[in-house]
Design a protein around this motif. Structure first.
Motif, PDB file in Angstrom:
ATOM      1  N   PRO A 314       0.804  -1.220   0.000  1.00  0.00           N
ATOM      2  CA  PRO A 314       0.000   0.000   0.000  1.00  0.00           C
ATOM      3  C   PRO A 314       0.838   1.272   0.000  1.00  0.00           C
ATOM      4  O   PRO A 314       1.992   1.268   0.413  1.00  0.00           O
ATOM      5  N   SER A 315       0.224   2.342  -0.474  1.00  0.00           N
ATOM      6  CA  SER A 315       0.882   3.644  -0.511  1.00  0.00           C
ATOM      7  C   SER A 315      -0.141   4.716  -0.179  1.00  0.00           C
ATOM      8  O   SER A 315      -1.357   4.470  -0.200  1.00  0.00           O
ATOM      9  N   ILE A 316       0.354   5.930   0.107  1.00  0.00           N
ATOM     10  CA  ILE A 316      -0.544   7.021   0.489  1.00  0.00           C
ATOM     11  C   ILE A 316       0.145   8.356   0.247  1.00  0.00           C
ATOM     12  O   ILE A 316       1.381   8.465   0.341  1.00  0.00           O
ATOM     13  N   ALA A 362      -1.854  -4.460   5.133  1.00  0.00           N
ATOM     14  CA  ALA A 362      -2.887  -4.405   4.103  1.00  0.00           C
ATOM     15  C   ALA A 362      -3.301  -2.990   3.747  1.00  0.00           C
ATOM     16  O   ALA A 362      -3.841  -2.764   2.673  1.00  0.00           O
ATOM     17  N   ALA A 363      -3.077  -2.018   4.633  1.00  0.00           N
ATOM     18  CA  ALA A 363      -3.554  -0.661   4.371  1.00  0.00           C
ATOM     19  C   ALA A 363      -2.665   0.355   5.053  1.00  0.00           C
ATOM     20  O   ALA A 363      -2.026   0.069   6.081  1.00  0.00           O
ATOM     21  N   GLY A 369      -3.015  13.109  11.892  1.00  0.00           N
ATOM     22  CA  GLY A 369      -1.743  13.688  11.495  1.00  0.00           C
ATOM     23  C   GLY A 369      -0.595  12.713  11.419  1.00  0.00           C
ATOM     24  O   GLY A 369       0.533  13.115  11.121  1.00  0.00           O
ATOM     25  N   LYS A 370      -0.840  11.429  11.668  1.00  0.00           N
ATOM     26  CA  LYS A 370       0.195  10.406  11.586  1.00  0.00           C
ATOM     27  C   LYS A 370      -0.224   9.337  10.585  1.00  0.00           C
ATOM     28  O   LYS A 370      -1.382   9.257  10.174  1.00  0.00           O
ATOM     29  N   LEU A 371       0.740   8.512  10.209  1.00  0.00           N
ATOM     30  CA  LEU A 371       0.455   7.388   9.321  1.00  0.00           C
ATOM     31  C   LEU A 371       0.075   6.174  10.147  1.00  0.00           C
ATOM     32  O   LEU A 371       0.717   5.868  11.163  1.00  0.00           O
ATOM     33  N   CYS A 372      -0.961   5.494   9.703  1.00  0.00           N
ATOM     34  CA  CYS A 372      -1.468   4.329  10.420  1.00  0.00           C
ATOM     35  C   CYS A 372      -1.344   3.102   9.520  1.00  0.00           C
ATOM     36  O   CYS A 372      -1.868   3.102   8.398  1.00  0.00           O
ATOM     37  N   ILE A 373      -0.655   2.069   9.995  1.00  0.00           N
ATOM     38  CA  ILE A 373      -0.476   0.825   9.255  1.00  0.00           C
ATOM     39  C   ILE A 373      -1.415  -0.224   9.851  1.00  0.00           C
ATOM     40  O   ILE A 373      -1.384  -0.490  11.053  1.00  0.00           O
ATOM     41  N   ILE A 374      -2.279  -0.818   9.004  1.00  0.00           N
ATOM     42  CA  ILE A 374      -3.226  -1.838   9.437  1.00  0.00           C
ATOM     43  C   ILE A 374      -2.823  -3.166   8.812  1.00  0.00           C
ATOM     44  O   ILE A 374      -2.624  -3.255   7.598  1.00  0.00           O
TER      45      ILE A 374
END
Length: 437
Positions: A314-316, A362-363, A369-374
């Motif tokens: 995933p990317s953002i 997966a996401a 304001g932070k990056l969240c890795i699921i």
């Protein structure tokens, strides 16, 4: 005069008989709304005459502003406080308790069901962001969960609509910050769909939206300027791979076609970066293709630069930068450097969780304001990208690994299953979004 009165013999002979005058003082034609019948009224006004004028409207004494007057006497939201102060108190209640607030009374339910309450929370910086995860179980059924980062708990949600309980290849996006849309996809029995539904985080209910113009599944989607774009995908028929694209405007509540893609494509990765929509996927002959859409010009342009070459899912895109994960379990984060047209290592968690499907990232979503890795096992990592120069060892808050209550057991279950050689994953994440309320 009462129509039931009979003419007297003198009137029948032609003599003029004067009707008795109605005493306006003792006429009580329901002037008091509390006197429901004439019999009740006569008890309080003995000897009074009936109002026998048939043209008098019994509702004539009711004011047009009766509803407004009733609203003046409705109970306050909080006893002893004006409503504006009561609302100032209620908007400070944590989001996890809003379901209980709706059960207090009708006034509280109407308040929390409207946009005014949540617009105040948003304007005063009290709105909370929750992570919504849509999963597919081992039997193919769709379920979803909401993660409350404040309490680090997974909250219950109403079931997804029946048409999406077993759908494949459908899209998922968020509009207006609080509406989660599910659209398109393939029904196992009926084939590709045009259906669109959305969930409101403010009302905690599902609603219908206008159908798409084209049936499709396994397509790309994004949100630009609060408009929903879809492109490509597949559909049953002679022309299986699609190159058509369309956009949904929530203000006009309708779909409209946009320019077709250069070539038919089934996208498997996409992101909005620098005001453009980038897509990468497979063509009609299973070749890898890449295109970007420019909304201002309504044009598609083929691309083959360094960004696409090293682009992984995933990317953002966040705060003007493009991020992607560099390992299976999301232990490393990379950032795209426009100056060198290449991807560079950004932050390393120094903790590799494993390469099993259950631990696969997966996401990647923005959260407060932070990056969240699921990950597929519902574990969560929060990464502070504002201070990448600091080392993880000296700043434990730079990269935090969180496991929601009730899902810690899944971590051990997946671990022992991998040791025993049973690598079958019970479920995996299909979509992940963030809603604010």
């Amino acid at each position: 005069m009462d129509q039931t009165l009979q003419q007297s013999p003198n009137a029948q002979r032609g003599f003029r008989v004067q009707a008795p005058l109605v005493d306006s003082v003792s006429c009580y034609c329901k002037a008091d709304s509390g006197l429901k019948t004439v019999a009740e009224a006569s008890k309080f006004v003995p000897g009074s005459k009936l109002c026998i004028q048939p043209d008098i409207n019994p509702r004539a004494h009711k004011t047009k502003n009766s509803r407004r007057e009733r609203s003046r006497f409705q109970p306050p939201l909080l006893p002893g406080l004006p409503d504006d102060l009561a609302i100032a108190c209620l908007i400070r209640v944590p989001r996890a308790e809003h379901t209980k607030l709706r059960l207090v009374c009708k006034r509280w339910y109407r308040l929390l069901a409207g946009n005014f309450f949540y617009s105040l929370r948003r304007s005063f910086g009290m709105a909370e962001e929750w992570v919504y995860v849509i999963k597919r179980d081992r039997d193919g059924r769709i379920s979803w969960h909401a993660f409350d980062p404040m309490n680090q708990l997974w909250q219950p949600l109403p079931p997804v609509p029946i048409e999406y309980s077993g759908a494949l290849g459908f899209g998922c996006a968020v509009l207006s910050g609080c509406h989660l849309y599910l659209f398109g996809g393939k029904d196992p029995l009926k084939g590709s769909m045009r259906r669109v539904v959305f969930y409101s985080a403010r009302t905690n209910k599902w609603h219908r939206a206008p159908d798409m113009l084209r049936k499709r599944h396994l397509f790309g989607s994004c949100v630009i300027n609060n408009s929903l774009y879809v492109a490509g995908g597949e559909c049953e028929g002679i022309q299986r791979t699609l190159h058509s694209a369309e956009v949904y405007d929530p203000n006009k509540n309708r779909w409209s076609f946009i320019a077709d893609m250069s070539t038919p494509m089934v996208p498997f990765i996409g992101v909005v970066y620098d005001g453009k929509w980038f897509l990468k996927g497979l063509g009609a002959h299973r070749e890898v293709l890449s295109e970007s859409y420019i909304p201002e010009n309504n044009t598609w342009v083929p691309i083959s630069n360094g960004m696409v070459a090293g682009w992984q899912n995933p990317s953002i895109s966040m705060n003007g930068k493009l991020y992607a994960l560099d390992c299976r379990d999301g232990c490393k984060l990379r950032v795209y450097d426009e100056a060198t047209n290449s991807w560079k290592r950004f932050i390393d968690s120094k903790l590799h969780l494993g390469s099993s499907r259950a631990l696969e990232a997966a996401a990647l979503v923005p959260l407060n304001g932070k990056l969240c890795i699921i990950r597929n096992n519902m574990s969560v990592s929060i990464v502070d990208v504002s201070t990448p120069d600091k080392r993880v060892e000296s700043n434990p808050h730079l990269w935090e690994n969180i496991a929601g209550k009730g899902h810690i057991r899944n971590l051990f279950t997946n671990f022992w299953s991998s040791l025993a050689g049973r690598g079958g994953l019970k479920s995996h994440i299909v979509h992940c979004q963030v809603l604010q309320a």
